[in-house]
Design a protein around this motif. Structure first.
Motif, PDB file in Angstrom:
ATOM      1  N   GLY A  44      -4.136 -10.366  -4.130  1.00  0.00           N
ATOM      2  CA  GLY A  44      -3.550 -10.640  -5.440  1.00  0.00           C
ATOM      3  C   GLY A  44      -4.019 -11.952  -6.026  1.00  0.00           C
ATOM      4  O   GLY A  44      -4.763 -12.709  -5.400  1.00  0.00           O
ATOM      5  N   ASP A  45      -3.560 -12.233  -7.236  1.00  0.00           N
ATOM      6  CA  ASP A  45      -3.947 -13.464  -7.917  1.00  0.00           C
ATOM      7  C   ASP A  45      -3.320 -14.707  -7.301  1.00  0.00           C
ATOM      8  O   ASP A  45      -3.963 -15.733  -7.201  1.00  0.00           O
ATOM      9  CB  ASP A  45      -3.556 -13.373  -9.391  1.00  0.00           C
ATOM     10  N   ASP A  50     -17.845 -21.788  -3.170  1.00  0.00           N
ATOM     11  CA  ASP A  50     -17.116 -21.343  -4.360  1.00  0.00           C
ATOM     12  C   ASP A  50     -15.638 -21.192  -3.987  1.00  0.00           C
ATOM     13  O   ASP A  50     -15.295 -20.505  -3.009  1.00  0.00           O
ATOM     14  CB  ASP A  50     -17.666 -20.006  -4.835  1.00  0.00           C
ATOM     15  N   ALA A  51     -14.773 -21.805  -4.777  1.00  0.00           N
ATOM     16  CA  ALA A  51     -13.367 -21.930  -4.341  1.00  0.00           C
ATOM     17  C   ALA A  51     -12.646 -20.594  -4.236  1.00  0.00           C
ATOM     18  O   ALA A  51     -11.677 -20.484  -3.476  1.00  0.00           O
ATOM     19  CB  ALA A  51     -12.619 -22.861  -5.278  1.00  0.00           C
ATOM     20  N   LEU A  52     -13.104 -19.580  -4.953  1.00  0.00           N
ATOM     21  CA  LEU A  52     -12.413 -18.289  -4.848  1.00  0.00           C
ATOM     22  C   LEU A  52     -12.934 -17.522  -3.625  1.00  0.00           C
ATOM     23  O   LEU A  52     -12.153 -17.052  -2.785  1.00  0.00           O
ATOM     24  CB  LEU A  52     -12.619 -17.484  -6.133  1.00  0.00           C
ATOM     25  N   GLN A  94      -3.322 -20.090  -7.999  1.00  0.00           N
ATOM     26  CA  GLN A  94      -3.308 -18.889  -8.838  1.00  0.00           C
ATOM     27  C   GLN A  94      -4.709 -18.660  -9.375  1.00  0.00           C
ATOM     28  O   GLN A  94      -5.270 -19.519 -10.049  1.00  0.00           O
ATOM     29  CB  GLN A  94      -2.343 -19.060  -9.999  1.00  0.00           C
ATOM     30  N   HIS A  95      -5.241 -17.504  -9.073  1.00  0.00           N
ATOM     31  CA  HIS A  95      -6.595 -17.199  -9.504  1.00  0.00           C
ATOM     32  C   HIS A  95      -6.626 -16.916 -10.994  1.00  0.00           C
ATOM     33  O   HIS A  95      -7.337 -17.541 -11.753  1.00  0.00           O
ATOM     34  CB  HIS A  95      -7.095 -16.031  -8.632  1.00  0.00           C
ATOM     35  N   LYS A 144       5.349 -23.873 -11.505  1.00  0.00           N
ATOM     36  CA  LYS A 144       4.833 -23.545 -12.834  1.00  0.00           C
ATOM     37  C   LYS A 144       3.306 -23.573 -12.770  1.00  0.00           C
ATOM     38  O   LYS A 144       2.675 -24.590 -13.063  1.00  0.00           O
ATOM     39  CB  LYS A 144       5.353 -24.595 -13.814  1.00  0.00           C
ATOM     40  N   LEU A 145       2.732 -22.489 -12.311  1.00  0.00           N
ATOM     41  CA  LEU A 145       1.272 -22.392 -12.318  1.00  0.00           C
ATOM     42  C   LEU A 145       0.906 -21.454 -13.453  1.00  0.00           C
ATOM     43  O   LEU A 145       1.425 -20.341 -13.543  1.00  0.00           O
ATOM     44  CB  LEU A 145       0.747 -21.844 -10.993  1.00  0.00           C
ATOM     45  N   GLU A 146      -0.008 -21.905 -14.298  1.00  0.00           N
ATOM     46  CA  GLU A 146      -0.301 -21.126 -15.506  1.00  0.00           C
ATOM     47  C   GLU A 146      -1.798 -21.003 -15.717  1.00  0.00           C
ATOM     48  O   GLU A 146      -2.565 -21.897 -15.365  1.00  0.00           O
ATOM     49  CB  GLU A 146       0.296 -21.839 -16.723  1.00  0.00           C
ATOM     50  N   GLY A 147      -2.186 -19.905 -16.343  1.00  0.00           N
ATOM     51  CA  GLY A 147      -3.584 -19.721 -16.704  1.00  0.00           C
ATOM     52  C   GLY A 147      -4.433 -19.433 -15.483  1.00  0.00           C
ATOM     53  O   GLY A 147      -3.940 -19.059 -14.422  1.00  0.00           O
ATOM     54  N   ASP A 148      -5.736 -19.625 -15.642  1.00  0.00           N
ATOM     55  CA  ASP A 148      -6.669 -19.312 -14.563  1.00  0.00           C
ATOM     56  C   ASP A 148      -6.907 -20.550 -13.694  1.00  0.00           C
ATOM     57  O   ASP A 148      -6.966 -21.670 -14.193  1.00  0.00           O
ATOM     58  CB  ASP A 148      -8.003 -18.842 -15.135  1.00  0.00           C
TER      59      ASP A 148
END
Ligand code: DGJ
Length: 747
Positions: free
Chosen positions: A658-659, A564-566, A679-680, A731-735
């Motif tokens: 952190g995220d 699982d990547a996280l 970015q998580h 520019k990383l956005e969202g989950d």
């Protein structure tokens, strides 16, 4: 009271260097000062000093930043006793403390003599310097027992220590405990201790706590290195040590059997770390004229923080530990592997494997590996282990057609093995039930329906080498994934030298712990010697067998079954504290993995790019778009592979806190740097924090090549000082967003 403690602390580990002329150059790895009975060991930017005190006892004198070649520390002197006036050696930071003469902190050695004496007093006898190695010989004051202490310095900034206990008498000694080394840190306050623990699917979890009076014990009693703890330690200073700066004393063991590291903080504020064989259920009969050697315990010091400590260990592993090919200075960068386990488990045929191989080749894979299930009656995990012949049902013409096809597709071929195990439902077990580890009257405990073979037995060792050699000789196999999926139970061996079914001798049978690991090492060494191109991955239900002993003879590691990547980021963050990214295999798999979360394909790739990228997803189910993205990302990875695997790692932002998380890698020659940014989840639509790079040349200009041009819209050519000072905005956005940036240093 406090005053008295401070007095002891100031003298117990000396940081004041006295200046006296010395004819020896600073580049010397080992500098002897015979007039002072001292030895100075220089490794990279660190110096370690030992000396003999007025009682003839070897003492640790200094472990810290490199001393100049004219710097000498005060001569060794035993410390005033605090616990009992009759125990003169208990508080002195002995270099290799043996139980005896009232020693009560953790001891490195405990031996029973043939005459019933259970104590030792080891005094200095001689020393010898050979190149970058020092040997100091200690001798017991009464018994015919010598202890040889070995020190090997490495220019990467690490010192290896180990011991050899020698019986020079006519009767047998019984060794109850033999550590490789005791490392004494400077006495003082405000230390923090870090160590790695885990479990199946959650290996390499980083722990950190203030070092408190008492002992913290990390160990394995499982027979192998273990998932629960890894033989690595790190000690820093509160309020001083960070990822980027501050003092760190760190180390790790080279042993793949039961091990123990005891980190102790005495009431006199003396931090000590003792490690080596685990004394649990340990016994070694030291027959006349024989020796017992302990594993290597590697340790270093840096004032560059936790990040620098990891980079030193990474360089040590790349330059000194991992197997190399021919004249190469570095081990070969890892190829991109496809492994079929998660896609098919044991449910496959040669044709389904070929279908996967065809897809794998299209996306840029370089090595195709068939995992568990190709041999014996292995349709599930109830049967087959031990019967290492190809299953005709799955491969009617043997492995050859599959291997040929894999080669024709431009990849090399690897296969899974689990040599140390047997299923009771196997021809091997039916033929040789006595080969399984056992106590004759006790029921076996099965795990995953399998038993441990007793590899301490010479016949098991011979059988193992023979079938592995045959498998590799008869097939064009470039790679073995060497798995190990259970821990020990019933560690009996009534055929051990000194024991027999009629007259069992439990102490003699305990030799199983050492002999099984030694034989494992021998089998791998012999196999590699006979097949010099063969590469091996160490796997044990994921990361249960990772240590510098196994890494001397294997090329890479499977750190966890959790893909699982996280979760994987936490595991990889812990893994890189102690081991080089070159060994850290990471597959991109299908989602949800381990019933966790749905994560976009690119995010999974960028996480896997933190180490040796591989793929384990079922590519036959990939859409054309996913195949195209996979091909693009493997192509991109090939351009950064050497930097990631063999460069210097900077952990810019931790996934634990952190995220956003980022890893940055800088090539050894500085020509390239790579930023992997993740970015998580995005909170409150906040922008991704500015990323300030590290470890690059402030005076150089860099060309920035983004993986995703829409996520980096800054200037193309930027100076190193700006990249480190002002940073870059992504520019990383969202989950679960991710990207990568390559920095090429311009001439
Ligand atoms: C455990 C390993 O960690 C997996 O990758 C896989 O090889 C299985 N064993 C096969 O039994």
């Amino acid at each position: 009271m406090l005053k008295a403690l401070a007095a002891v602390a100031c003298c117990s580990f000396v940081s004041l260097g006295l200046l006296v002329p010395s004819p020896v150059s600073a580049q010397t790895a080992v500098r002897s000062q015979p007039d002072r009975q001292q030895w100075y060991l220089n490794a990279g930017k660190m110096t370690y000093v030992v000396g003999v005190n007025e009682q003839g006892i070897l003492q640790s004198l200094y472990w810290g930043p490199k001393l100049s070649d004219r710097g000498v520390v005060p001569v060794a002197k035993s410390l005033p006793e605090r616990a009992s006036q009759y125990a003169p050696a208990a508080t002195t930071p002995q270099e290799y403390p043996a139980y005896g003469a009232g020693i009560f902190p953790e001891t490195a050695l405990k031996v029973n003599s043939p005459n019933g004496d259970r104590t030792l007093i080891l005094k200095y006898e001689s020393a010898k310097v050979t190149g970058s190695q020092l040997e100091i010989v200690l001798k017991d004051t009464n018994e015919p027992l010598r202890v040889h202490l070995y020190y090997q310095t490495f220019p990467e900034g690490v010192l290896a220590r180990w011991s050899r206990i020698e019986n020079t008498g006519k009767g047998s000694f019984g060794i109850e405990n033999a550590a490789s080394a005791t490392w004494n840190l400077p006495a003082g306050t405000g230390y923090t201790h870090r160590w790695l623990t885990g479990m199946w699917g959650g290996e390499f979890q980083l722990n950190e706590e203030p070092l408190k009076t008492g002992k913290s014990v990390q160990e394995s009693r499982t027979g192998h290195t273990s998932h629960e703890a890894n033989p690595w330690f790190s000690i820093g200073k509160e309020e001083q040590t960070t990822e980027e700066a501050g003092p760190v004393w760190f180390g790790e063991l080279g042993w793949s059997g039961n091990w123990q590291i005891v980190t102790e903080y005495t009431s006199l504020r003396q931090p000590r770390v003792t490690g080596g064989y685990n004394p649990f259920d340990f016994h070694w009969t030291l027959a006349p004229g024989t020796s017992l050697e302990t594993p290597k315990f590697y340790a270093g010091y840096t004032d560059g923080g936790d990040g620098e400590a990891s980079r030193i260990l990474s360089q040590l592993q790349l330059q000194e530990i991992l197997p190399k090919r021919g004249e190469a200075r570095e081990p070969k960068p890892r190829p991109i592997i496809y492994n079929s386990w998660e896609a098919t488990e044991m449910n496959f045929t040669g044709d389904t494997q070929i279908a996967l191989a065809e897809r794998a080749a299209k996306v840029g894979v370089e090595r195709f590996v068939i995992d568990d299930g190709w041999f014996g009656k292995r349709d599930d995990d109830h049967a087959g282990l031990g019967d290492w012949t190809v299953t005709p049902k799955k491969f009617p013409q043997g492995l050859r057609p599959v291997i040929d096809r894999v080669h024709a597709l431009g990849m090399d071929f690897g296969i899974w093995v689990e040599p140390e195990m047997v299923n009771p439902d196997s021809d091997l077990y039916r033929q040789h039930p006595e080969w399984a580890m056992q106590f004759p009257n006790r029921e076996h405990s099965e795990e995953r329906h399998q038993l441990m073979l007793n590899l301490a037995r010479p016949d098991v060792k011979e059988w193992m080498f023979n079938w592995l050699d045959k498998l590799v000789s008869e097939n064009d196999i470039a790679f073995l994934k060497w798995d190990y999926n259970r821990i020990w139970s019933e560690p009996g061996w009534n055929m051990a030298p000194g024991s027999s079914p009629e007259h069992p001798n439990p102490d003699a049978e305990k030799a199983i712990y050492l002999e099984a690991v030694r034989n494992l090492y021998d089998v791998i060494d012999q196999l590699r010697a006979k097949h010099p191109k063969l590469e091996i991955e160490s796997c044990s239900s994921g990361g249960g067998r990772v240590d510098l002993g196994i890494l001397e003879r294997t090329d890479e590691v499977w750190p966890s079954d959790n893909t699982d990547a996280l979760d994987r980021q936490d595991i990889q963050f812990g893994y890189t504290q102690a081991y080089t990214p070159q060994t850290m295999v990471a597959w991109v798999t299908d989602v949800p993995s381990m019933d966790h979360r749905m994560v976009p394909l690119q995010y999974r790739f960028v996480v896997a790019m933190q180490g040796a990228l591989g793929i384990g997803a079922n590519l036959t189910k990939f859409s054309d778009a996913d195949l195209a993205l996979s091909a693009k990302l493997t192509k991109f990875y090939k351009t950064i592979r050497t930097t990631v695997q063999q460069g210097k790692l900077y952990r810019l932002a931790s996934p634990l806190t952190g995220d956003p998380s980022q890893m940055e890698y800088v090539a050894q020659d500085g020509s390239q740097a790579v930023l992997l940014a993740l970015q998580h989840s995005q909170r409150l639509r906040l922008p991704y924090p500015t990323v300030r790079l590290r470890g690059i040349d402030p005076d150089a200009m860099y060309r920035l090549r983004p993986l995703d041009p829409e996520k980096y819209t800054g200037e193309e050519v930027v100076s190193g000082s700006v990249l480190m000072g002002d940073g870059v905005n992504l520019k990383l956005e969202g989950d679960y967003d991710s990207t990568a940036l390559i920095l090429e240093r311009l001439p």
